[in-house]
Design an enzyme around this catalytic site. Structure first.
Site, mmCIF file in Angstrom:
data_model
loop_
_atom_site.group_PDB
_atom_site.id
_atom_site.type_symbol
_atom_site.label_atom_id
_atom_site.label_comp_id
_atom_site.label_asym_id
_atom_site.label_seq_id
_atom_site.Cartn_x
_atom_site.Cartn_y
_atom_site.Cartn_z
ATOM 1 C CE LYS A 78 2.037 -2.271 -9.898
ATOM 2 N NZ LYS A 78 2.660 -2.794 -8.464
ATOM 3 C CG LEU A 136 9.265 -2.800 2.476
ATOM 4 C CD1 LEU A 136 10.602 -1.828 2.463
ATOM 5 C CD2 LEU A 136 8.903 -3.131 3.727
ATOM 6 C CB THR A 154 4.308 0.328 -6.418
ATOM 7 O OG1 THR A 154 4.278 -1.156 -6.905
ATOM 8 C CG2 THR A 154 4.113 1.269 -7.414
#
Length: 343
Positions: free
Chosen positions: A211, A97, A136
Site C-alpha cells: 500500500k 484508523l 495505513t
C-alpha cells in the site's frame, strides 16, 4: 467507576459473539466500508447477524447506527464505548484508523484496548478471534501489534485498501493483505463484502508495504495530472477535452480518469473536485503516507527523488492553506493554481 474487563466479558457472554462483527473507526472510509459489510452480511444471515460500531467520536457511531437502522429496520446494531467492549462483543473486529498512534492506542491501551480485553477471554474464544486492520500505518508497528495478537492465540491481518472513498462507497476496493495463509483465508469472505479484489501480498506487514508503494505512485501522479491540467488550460484546452485525451492515451491513470482535480473534466463522474474537494482521501493522509514511504526508503537506502519532492509539495499545500488539510489530496491542484496566479 469504569467496569473491569471481567465485568464487561460477563455482560457480553450471553451474546452470540461468533455471529457478531465489530467495526472500529467510522471516518470517511470506515463508515462506507462498514455499511457495505453489514448490509451484505445481513442479507446472508438476517436472523443471526449482529453488529457493533465504535469510534473515538461518539456522535459518529450514533449517526452510523441511526443511518443503518433507517435502511435496515430491526437490524441488531449496537455501539461500543471502547475498543475493549467491541472485542468482547465480537469474534471478528475490523479497524480503520488514521495512523500508527491510533492503532497502538486502540489495541494496547490498558484501560480500554483490544489486547487487554482479549486476554480476559477463554483460550478457545481468543483463538477464534480475528482482527483485520485496514489502517495505513508504519510496517513495524503493524507487525508488532500482530505479534501481540498472536501471543493471545488470535489471528490478525493487515489489509490496507486502494480505491478511496469512491471505491469504499461502491464496494469496489482492493485489499492488500499481509498475514498467514490461514488468517488470509479467514478474512477474505469479509473483505469481499467491502471490495472486489483481495490480494495476499505475503506475511505480516506485506499488505502495508504494498500500500505504501502504491500511494507513493498515486501521490506523484496526482501532482503530475494537476500540472498537466493547469498547463493545458493555459494553452487554451477545454479540461474535459484534455482529460479525454489523457484518459485514452499513455497518460491514463486513476488520478486522471477517476480523481481528476478540475471541475468539469469528468462530466459523467463526480470526483471530489465537484464537491469543493470534500469526501475524498485527505491531503493530510497523503502526506502521512508519503512520510511512511520516505522513512522506509531512508532505512533501506532506496532512492526516492520524486517521492521526496512530492512529500514537500503536499506539506506546502497544508502550510499555505490549512483548509486543505481535510480536503481531498487532489486539492494540490488548487495550490499549484494559486502559485501560477501569484506569478
Amino acid at each position: 467507576m469504569r467496569p473491569s474487563f471481567r465485568c464487561l466479558q460477563v455482560l457480553h457472554s450471553a451474546s452470540p459473539r461468533a455471529k457478531s462483527v465489530s467495526f472500529i473507526g467510522l471516518g470517511h472510509m470506515g463508515r462506507e466500508m462498514a455499511f457495505n459489510l453489514f448490509s451484505k452480511q445481513l442479507a446472508l444471515e438476517p436472523e443471526t447477524s449482529r453488529f457493533v460500531v465504535c469510534d473515538a467520536i461518539p456522535e459518529a457511531a450514533q449517526a452510523f447506527q441511526r443511518n443503518f437502522e433507517i435502511h435496515f429496520p430491526g437490524s441488531k446494531i449496537t455501539i461500543a464505548k471502547t475498543p475493549a467492549e467491541a472485542a468482547l462483543a465480537s469474534q471478528t473486529v475490523i479497524t480503520m484508523l488514521p495512523s500508527s498512534p491510533h492503532v497502538q492506542q486502540v489495541y494496547t491501551q490498558p484501560d480500554s484496548g483490544i489486547l487487554p480485553a482479549l486476554r480476559t477471554l477463554s483460550e478457545e474464544q481468543a483463538e477464534d478471534s480475528l482482527f483485520i486492520d485496514s489502517t495505513t500505518l508504519d510496517v513495524r508497528v503493524a507487525q508488532d501489534v500482530a505479534e501481540l495478537v498472536a501471543r493471545t492465540g488470535g489471528q490478525m491481518v493487515d489489509a490496507p485498501v486502494s480505491g478511496g472513498v469512491v471505491g469504499a462507497k461502491a464496494g469496489t476496493l482492493s485489499f492488500l493483505v499481509g498475514g498467514t495463509e490461514e488468517a488470509y483465508h479467514l478474512a477474505s469472505p469479509l473483505l469481499a463484502r467491502m471490495g472486489q479484489r483481495i490480494i495476499h501480498c505475503g506475511p505480516s506487514g506485506s499488505g502495508l508495504a504494498a500500500k505504501i508503494c502504491n500511494n507513493l505512485v498515486l501521490g506523484i501522479q496526482q501532482i503530475a495530472i494537476s500540472e498537466a491540467m493547469l498547463l493545458g488550460q493555459g494553452l487554451g484546452l477545454d479540461p474535459a477535452v484534455l482529460a479525454g485525451v489523457v484518459n485514452s492515451s499513455t497518460g491514463n491513470c486513476w488520478a486522471s480518469n477517476t480523481n481528476n482535480p478540475v471541475p468539469g473534466a469528468l462530466p459523467e463522474k463526480s470526483p471530489p473536485c465537484e464537491r469543493d474537494y470534500e469526501g475524498g482521501f485527505a491531503t493530510a493522509l497523503m502526506l502521512k503516507d508519503l512520510g511512511l514511504a520516505s522513512s522506509i526508503a531512508k532505512a533501506r537506502n532506496s532512492p526516492l527523488p520524486l517521492g521526496e519532492v512530492a512529500e514537500k509539495i503536499y506539506a506546502q499545500v497544508i502550510d499555505s492553506n490549512e483548509s486543505l488539510i481535510r480536503k481531498d489530496f487532489s486539492s494540490v491542484y488548487l495550490h499549484l493554481r494559486d502559485q501560477m496566479e501569484r506569478r
